[in-house]
Motif scaffolding. Structure first.
Motif, PDB file in Angstrom:
ATOM      1  N   LEU A  50       0.814  -1.207   0.000  1.00  0.00           N
ATOM      2  CA  LEU A  50       0.000   0.000   0.000  1.00  0.00           C
ATOM      3  C   LEU A  50       0.855   1.267   0.000  1.00  0.00           C
ATOM      4  N   ASN A  51       1.908   1.272   0.783  1.00  0.00           N
ATOM      5  CA  ASN A  51       2.688   2.493   0.967  1.00  0.00           C
ATOM      6  C   ASN A  51       3.859   2.649   0.002  1.00  0.00           C
ATOM      7  N   ASN A  52       4.466   1.556  -0.424  1.00  0.00           N
ATOM      8  CA  ASN A  52       5.669   1.654  -1.243  1.00  0.00           C
ATOM      9  C   ASN A  52       5.471   1.162  -2.673  1.00  0.00           C
ATOM     10  N   LEU A  53       4.907  -0.034  -2.810  1.00  0.00           N
ATOM     11  CA  LEU A  53       4.762  -0.598  -4.153  1.00  0.00           C
ATOM     12  C   LEU A  53       3.807   0.210  -5.019  1.00  0.00           C
ATOM     13  N   THR A  54       2.734   0.719  -4.415  1.00  0.00           N
ATOM     14  CA  THR A  54       1.787   1.515  -5.199  1.00  0.00           C
ATOM     15  C   THR A  54       2.492   2.718  -5.822  1.00  0.00           C
ATOM     16  N   ASP A  55       3.287   3.414  -5.021  1.00  0.00           N
ATOM     17  CA  ASP A  55       4.023   4.570  -5.551  1.00  0.00           C
ATOM     18  C   ASP A  55       4.986   4.149  -6.654  1.00  0.00           C
ATOM     19  N   PHE A  56       5.685   3.043  -6.442  1.00  0.00           N
ATOM     20  CA  PHE A  56       6.633   2.558  -7.450  1.00  0.00           C
ATOM     21  C   PHE A  56       5.928   2.253  -8.770  1.00  0.00           C
ATOM     22  N   PHE A  57       4.817   1.508  -8.683  1.00  0.00           N
ATOM     23  CA  PHE A  57       4.105   1.148  -9.910  1.00  0.00           C
ATOM     24  C   PHE A  57       3.424   2.354 -10.544  1.00  0.00           C
ATOM     25  N   GLU A  58       2.928   3.265  -9.719  1.00  0.00           N
ATOM     26  CA  GLU A  58       2.300   4.477 -10.255  1.00  0.00           C
ATOM     27  C   GLU A  58       3.314   5.288 -11.059  1.00  0.00           C
ATOM     28  N   GLU A  59       4.520   5.418 -10.545  1.00  0.00           N
ATOM     29  CA  GLU A  59       5.565   6.157 -11.261  1.00  0.00           C
ATOM     30  C   GLU A  59       6.040   5.410 -12.505  1.00  0.00           C
ATOM     31  N   SER A  60       5.826   4.096 -12.535  1.00  0.00           N
ATOM     32  CA  SER A  60       6.269   3.285 -13.674  1.00  0.00           C
ATOM     33  C   SER A  60       5.274   3.264 -14.829  1.00  0.00           C
ATOM     34  N   VAL A  61       4.061   3.768 -14.606  1.00  0.00           N
ATOM     35  CA  VAL A  61       3.052   3.783 -15.673  1.00  0.00           C
ATOM     36  C   VAL A  61       3.510   4.769 -16.749  1.00  0.00           C
ATOM     37  N   PRO A  62       3.677   4.303 -17.985  1.00  0.00           N
ATOM     38  CA  PRO A  62       4.099   5.223 -19.054  1.00  0.00           C
ATOM     39  C   PRO A  62       3.040   6.297 -19.304  1.00  0.00           C
ATOM     40  N   THR A  63       3.471   7.472 -19.697  1.00  0.00           N
ATOM     41  CA  THR A  63       2.527   8.576 -19.923  1.00  0.00           C
ATOM     42  C   THR A  63       1.595   8.310 -21.098  1.00  0.00           C
ATOM     43  N   PHE A  64       2.022   7.483 -22.056  1.00  0.00           N
ATOM     44  CA  PHE A  64       1.114   7.177 -23.169  1.00  0.00           C
ATOM     45  C   PHE A  64      -0.013   6.238 -22.739  1.00  0.00           C
ATOM     46  N   VAL A  65       0.140   5.584 -21.599  1.00  0.00           N
ATOM     47  CA  VAL A  65      -0.927   4.717 -21.073  1.00  0.00           C
ATOM     48  C   VAL A  65      -1.935   5.550 -20.288  1.00  0.00           C
ATOM     49  N   ALA A  66      -1.413   6.436 -19.425  1.00  0.00           N
ATOM     50  CA  ALA A  66      -2.314   7.267 -18.614  1.00  0.00           C
ATOM     51  C   ALA A  66      -1.604   8.534 -18.189  1.00  0.00           C
ATOM     52  N   THR A  67      -2.316   9.651 -18.333  1.00  0.00           N
ATOM     53  CA  THR A  67      -1.777  10.924 -17.846  1.00  0.00           C
ATOM     54  C   THR A  67      -2.567  11.417 -16.637  1.00  0.00           C
ATOM     55  N   ASN A  68      -3.792  10.973 -16.504  1.00  0.00           N
ATOM     56  CA  ASN A  68      -4.644  11.361 -15.389  1.00  0.00           C
ATOM     57  C   ASN A  68      -4.068  10.779 -14.088  1.00  0.00           C
ATOM     58  N   PRO A  69      -3.853  11.607 -13.058  1.00  0.00           N
ATOM     59  CA  PRO A  69      -3.255  11.111 -11.803  1.00  0.00           C
ATOM     60  C   PRO A  69      -4.082  10.021 -11.130  1.00  0.00           C
ATOM     61  N   LEU A  70      -5.408  10.132 -11.208  1.00  0.00           N
ATOM     62  CA  LEU A  70      -6.261   9.122 -10.586  1.00  0.00           C
ATOM     63  C   LEU A  70      -6.135   7.783 -11.308  1.00  0.00           C
ATOM     64  N   LEU A  71      -6.093   7.803 -12.629  1.00  0.00           N
ATOM     65  CA  LEU A  71      -5.942   6.574 -13.395  1.00  0.00           C
ATOM     66  C   LEU A  71      -4.556   5.963 -13.177  1.00  0.00           C
ATOM     67  N   ARG A  72      -3.530   6.793 -13.147  1.00  0.00           N
ATOM     68  CA  ARG A  72      -2.171   6.301 -12.875  1.00  0.00           C
ATOM     69  C   ARG A  72      -2.120   5.648 -11.498  1.00  0.00           C
ATOM     70  N   ASN A  73      -2.768   6.278 -10.525  1.00  0.00           N
ATOM     71  CA  ASN A  73      -2.801   5.726  -9.177  1.00  0.00           C
ATOM     72  C   ASN A  73      -3.563   4.406  -9.139  1.00  0.00           C
ATOM     73  N   ALA A  74      -4.676   4.349  -9.869  1.00  0.00           N
ATOM     74  CA  ALA A  74      -5.458   3.105  -9.908  1.00  0.00           C
ATOM     75  C   ALA A  74      -4.648   1.976 -10.525  1.00  0.00           C
ATOM     76  N   LEU A  75      -3.940   2.255 -11.614  1.00  0.00           N
ATOM     77  CA  LEU A  75      -3.110   1.223 -12.241  1.00  0.00           C
ATOM     78  C   LEU A  75      -1.973   0.791 -11.309  1.00  0.00           C
ATOM     79  N   GLY A  76      -1.372   1.745 -10.624  1.00  0.00           N
ATOM     80  CA  GLY A  76      -0.336   1.413  -9.646  1.00  0.00           C
ATOM     81  C   GLY A  76      -0.892   0.607  -8.486  1.00  0.00           C
ATOM     82  N   SER A  77      -2.083   0.967  -8.033  1.00  0.00           N
ATOM     83  CA  SER A  77      -2.726   0.249  -6.928  1.00  0.00           C
ATOM     84  C   SER A  77      -3.060  -1.178  -7.310  1.00  0.00           C
ATOM     85  N   ILE A  78      -3.579  -1.366  -8.521  1.00  0.00           N
ATOM     86  CA  ILE A  78      -3.919  -2.717  -8.977  1.00  0.00           C
ATOM     87  C   ILE A  78      -2.659  -3.573  -9.098  1.00  0.00           C
ATOM     88  N   SER A  79      -1.598  -3.005  -9.678  1.00  0.00           N
ATOM     89  CA  SER A  79      -0.348  -3.753  -9.816  1.00  0.00           C
ATOM     90  C   SER A  79       0.220  -4.117  -8.451  1.00  0.00           C
TER      91      SER A  79
END
Length: 170
Positions: A50-79
């Motif tokens: 919750l605290n570390n991996l989500t941030d790591f995966f959120e930052e790893s989402v390429p900008t061509f996949v998602a630019t919206n912060p909420l969507l990037r966070n959701a993809l990071g959270s799911i990963s």
């Protein structure tokens, strides 16, 4: 990074012990510490996810996949939820089994899980000499309930991190 999981473990133990009264008639103060070490491992993994991996995966989402912060966070959270769900599932199961039936050792609970895999998860034509190895493999790497628990954790991460994002927006 480990402290949130360590601090959550006693509370988690009490909450789970409150729900285990029908299977384990011991008083609450005796039920709660049953399976504490694997529960602590589970909570540490959950906290790291919750605290570390989500941030790591959120930052790893390429900008061509998602630019919206909420969507990037959701993809990071799911990963992160998928990874944390996978690695925390076995400690979760062992902690729960120990709380529900404290008379059995962890080894006996493991044998029970592998015997169940032998009986219900291997095809009847599976070679008998390899069946115990396959049952242990299934129990260790693909335990029952893994997908359900992983989806629950990924969903929890999305909700918790989504609330955080929503509250931090101006």
């Amino acid at each position: 990074a480990l402290l949130p999981g360590i601090f959550m473990s006693p509370l988690s133990s009490v909450l789970e012990a409150c729900n285990a009264g029908q299977s384990n008639p011991e008083p609450l103060w005796r039920r709660a510490p049953r399976g504490f070490i694997p529960r602590c491992i589970r909570e540490i993994i959950f906290g790291l996810g919750l605290n570390n991996l989500t941030d790591f995966f959120e930052e790893s989402v390429p900008t061509f996949v998602a630019t919206n912060p909420l969507l990037r966070n959701a993809l990071g959270s799911i990963s992160a939820g998928c990874l944390a769900g996978y690695f925390s599932h076995l400690p979760h199961v062992m902690a729960t089994l120990k709380m529900l039936d404290p008379k059995l050792s962890f080894a006996q609970h493991w044998r029970s899980m592998t015997n169940q895999a032998l009986l219900t998860r291997l095809p009847p034509h599976f070679p008998k000499p390899f069946a115990p190895l396959a049952a242990n493999f299934l129990t260790l790497f693909f335990p029952l309930g893994l997908v359900i628990r992983t989806v629950q954790i990924a969903g929890s991460y999305c909700i918790l991190n989504g609330i955080t994002i929503a509250l931090s927006r101006d």
